[in-house]
Design a protein around this motif. Structure first.
Motif: not given
Length: 120
Positions: A65-70, A88-92
């Protein structure tokens, strides 16, 4: 096939899309490495739980998920892949801007669809 794919967010759980992606990539003849939170193996691919300095990565496909990508921005950039796929669902948007600044291609797509339609 010489193109190597890194699956980030890999899971041994058969109901996870990352698991299906590993299976499909292997079945299509791609070289695959994987990173996840839990060790395991999918289709002969070991899931690493520590970030490794992989060489010659063509594609990174994200299942985070985007909040875990940073936490992985610098790592992904350091690997200098040709492209990053945001499933899908990972767009950032923020991550896309970082990739663009580092001349790394990216696309919002589904790895499974790309593979099944021979567009990978």
């Amino acid at each position: 096939m010489s193109k190597k794919t890194l699956v980030i967010g890999a899971s041994v759980k058969p109901d996870r899309y990352s698991n299906h992606a590993i299976l499909s990539l292997v079945n299509k003849g791609y070289s695959v490495v994987a990173f996840g939170l839990k060790k395991g193996e999918v289709a002969g691919v070991n899931i690493d739980t520590q970030l490794k300095p992989y060489k010659n990565i063509d594609t990174i496909t994200l299942y985070l998920s985007p909040n875990r990508q940073e936490a992985y921005y610098d790592y992904v950039v350091s690997l200098q892949p040709e492209r990053v796929i945001f499933n899908p669902g990972t767009e950032n948007h923020e991550f896309c801007e970082i990739l663009k600044k580092n001349n790394i291609g990216y696309e919002t797509a589904c790895t499974l669809v790309l593979l099944s339609t021979n567009q990978y």
